[in-house]
Design an enzyme around this catalytic site. Sequence first.
Site, PDB file in Angstrom:
ATOM      1  N   ASP A   1      -3.935  -4.055 -17.642  1.00 45.58           N
ATOM      2  CA  ASP A   1      -2.909  -3.011 -17.787  1.00 45.58           C
ATOM      3  C   ASP A   1      -3.028  -2.288 -19.129  1.00 45.58           C
ATOM      4  O   ASP A   1      -2.033  -2.015 -19.816  1.00 45.58           O
ATOM      5  CB  ASP A   1      -1.499  -3.595 -17.615  1.00 45.58           C
ATOM      6  CG  ASP A   1      -1.311  -4.221 -16.247  1.00 45.58           C
ATOM      7  OD1 ASP A   1      -1.904  -3.706 -15.284  1.00 45.58           O
ATOM      8  OD2 ASP A   1      -0.586  -5.218 -16.133  1.00 45.58           O
TER       9      ASP A   1
ATOM     10  N   HIS B   1       0.771   1.261 -12.963  1.00 47.39           N
ATOM     11  CA  HIS B   1       1.486   0.051 -13.395  1.00 47.39           C
ATOM     12  C   HIS B   1       2.970   0.374 -13.521  1.00 47.39           C
ATOM     13  O   HIS B   1       3.331   1.416 -14.071  1.00 47.39           O
ATOM     14  CB  HIS B   1       0.927  -0.434 -14.735  1.00 47.39           C
ATOM     15  CG  HIS B   1       1.575  -1.697 -15.190  1.00 47.39           C
ATOM     16  ND1 HIS B   1       1.321  -2.923 -14.600  1.00 47.39           N
ATOM     17  CD2 HIS B   1       2.494  -1.934 -16.155  1.00 47.39           C
ATOM     18  CE1 HIS B   1       2.049  -3.848 -15.189  1.00 47.39           C
ATOM     19  NE2 HIS B   1       2.772  -3.276 -16.127  1.00 47.39           N
TER      20      HIS B   1
ATOM     21  N   GLY C   1       0.782  -1.228   0.000  1.00 48.21           N
ATOM     22  CA  GLY C   1       0.000   0.000   0.000  1.00 48.21           C
ATOM     23  C   GLY C   1       0.814   1.279   0.000  1.00 48.21           C
ATOM     24  O   GLY C   1       0.331   2.323   0.453  1.00 48.21           O
TER      25      GLY C   1
ATOM     26  N   GLU D   1       6.455   6.535  -8.929  1.00 49.31           N
ATOM     27  CA  GLU D   1       5.044   6.160  -8.780  1.00 49.31           C
ATOM     28  C   GLU D   1       4.376   7.051  -7.734  1.00 49.31           C
ATOM     29  O   GLU D   1       3.254   7.528  -7.926  1.00 49.31           O
ATOM     30  CB  GLU D   1       4.918   4.692  -8.347  1.00 49.31           C
ATOM     31  CG  GLU D   1       5.338   3.697  -9.411  1.00 49.31           C
ATOM     32  CD  GLU D   1       5.028   2.255  -9.016  1.00 49.31           C
ATOM     33  OE1 GLU D   1       3.942   1.977  -8.493  1.00 49.31           O
ATOM     34  OE2 GLU D   1       5.902   1.391  -9.227  1.00 49.31           O
TER      35      GLU D   1
ATOM     36  N   MET E   1      -4.072  -6.668  -6.935  1.00 49.25           N
ATOM     37  CA  MET E   1      -3.611  -7.723  -7.834  1.00 49.25           C
ATOM     38  C   MET E   1      -4.747  -8.717  -8.136  1.00 49.25           C
ATOM     39  O   MET E   1      -4.646  -9.907  -7.868  1.00 49.25           O
ATOM     40  CB  MET E   1      -2.400  -8.436  -7.219  1.00 49.25           C
ATOM     41  CG  MET E   1      -1.258  -7.483  -6.894  1.00 49.25           C
ATOM     42  SD  MET E   1      -0.876  -6.319  -8.214  1.00 49.25           S
ATOM     43  CE  MET E   1       0.685  -6.957  -8.773  1.00 49.25           C
ATOM     44  N   ARG E   2      -5.812  -8.171  -8.686  1.00 46.06           N
ATOM     45  CA  ARG E   2      -6.973  -8.980  -9.047  1.00 46.06           C
ATOM     46  C   ARG E   2      -7.434  -8.595 -10.438  1.00 46.06           C
ATOM     47  O   ARG E   2      -7.480  -7.394 -10.768  1.00 46.06           O
ATOM     48  CB  ARG E   2      -8.151  -8.677  -8.103  1.00 46.06           C
ATOM     49  CG  ARG E   2      -7.989  -9.153  -6.712  1.00 46.06           C
ATOM     50  CD  ARG E   2      -8.469 -10.552  -6.506  1.00 46.06           C
ATOM     51  NE  ARG E   2      -9.865 -10.777  -6.841  1.00 46.06           N
ATOM     52  CZ  ARG E   2     -10.373 -11.965  -7.105  1.00 46.06           C
ATOM     53  NH1 ARG E   2      -9.611 -13.025  -7.098  1.00 46.06           N
ATOM     54  NH2 ARG E   2     -11.659 -12.100  -7.384  1.00 46.06           N
TER      55      ARG E   2
HETATM   56  C1  GAR Z   1       3.365  -0.994  -7.395  1.00 42.79           C
HETATM   57  O1  GAR Z   1       4.666  -1.005  -7.925  1.00 42.79           O
HETATM   58  C2  GAR Z   1       2.340  -0.927  -8.501  1.00 42.79           C
HETATM   59  O2  GAR Z   1       2.753  -0.143  -9.578  1.00 42.79           O
HETATM   60  C3  GAR Z   1       2.210  -2.384  -8.879  1.00 42.79           C
HETATM   61  O3  GAR Z   1       2.245  -3.073  -7.668  1.00 42.79           O
HETATM   62  C4  GAR Z   1       3.045  -2.340  -6.742  1.00 42.79           C
HETATM   63  C5  GAR Z   1       2.238  -2.159  -5.475  1.00 42.79           C
HETATM   64  O4  GAR Z   1       3.008  -1.559  -4.482  1.00 42.79           O
HETATM   65  N1  GAR Z   1       1.008  -2.620  -9.603  1.00 42.79           N
HETATM   66  C6  GAR Z   1       0.903  -3.501 -10.610  1.00 42.79           C
HETATM   67  O5  GAR Z   1       1.800  -4.214 -10.950  1.00 42.79           O
HETATM   68  C7  GAR Z   1      -0.470  -3.531 -11.289  1.00 42.79           C
HETATM   69  N2  GAR Z   1      -0.396  -4.222 -12.529  1.00 42.79           N
HETATM   70  P1  GAR Z   1       2.304  -0.780  -3.294  1.00 42.79           P
HETATM   71  O6  GAR Z   1       1.303  -1.765  -2.667  1.00 42.79           O
HETATM   72  O7  GAR Z   1       3.408  -0.450  -2.358  1.00 42.79           O
HETATM   73  O8  GAR Z   1       1.627   0.427  -3.863  1.00 42.79           O
END
Ligand code: GAR
Length: 208
Positions: A149, A113, A17, A178, A94-95
């Site tokens: 995505d 992403h 998160g 990000e 992640m769903r």
């Molecule tokens: C992040 O790097 C996000 O971009 C990626 O998961 C990570 C979550 O980190 N998302 C994906 O890969 C979606 N396809 P976080 O829980 O620390 O934000």
Amino acid sequence: MPADRKARVGILISGRGSNMAALIDAAGREDCPYEVAIVISNVPDAPGLAYAADRGIPTFALSHKGVKRAEFDLLVDGALRDARIEYVALAGYMRLLSPGFVDRWAGRMVNIHPSLLPAYKGLDTHQRALDAGETRHGCTVHLVTAELDDGPILAQAEVPILPGDDSATLANRVLVEEHRLYPAALAALIRRTDAVQPPAAIITPGQE
Ligand code: GAR
């Protein structure tokens, strides 16, 4: 949107998160056009839930295990609607989403992403970029559509791939971007849409 009204955002997470935290922290600024009104997780012990709860943000956690995808998404949708959510931000959620859920939030659901889409959809984006010998990598915020995505790109941030990088060092460099990109892209989307405007008053003839 009136300057004093903030759009109500719901965030969906599955884990750490850190992007959720960046969105919450940005919402604390006076000029931010949104507030985070609920955080939802399909993983009941996702670490991000505690961060939100500590800041007084309502949370809703429900394991997806044993529940059909469409039924699970209906429960999530119900929680979002109960919280009067206007925009949904996926933050490491992640769903795969059911088509009905995607349709209901079309134009109002965003995702971050860790790649320069359309390159490297899916998982292991950092290692795949390294393996391909790329010299640049980054992250993308996009509107969510039925394809994984995919969907119109709202914003991207680029980082260099440096000699000696491994997937962990590269992931950390991308993650810094990000955390900058996501709040800015979400705020820009909300500012430029009139979707959160209350409906125009209905004027009855003779009462003008
Ligand atoms: C992040 O790097 C996000 O971009 C990626 O998961 C990570 C979550 O980190 N998302 C994906 O890969 C979606 N396809 P976080 O829980 O620390 O934000």
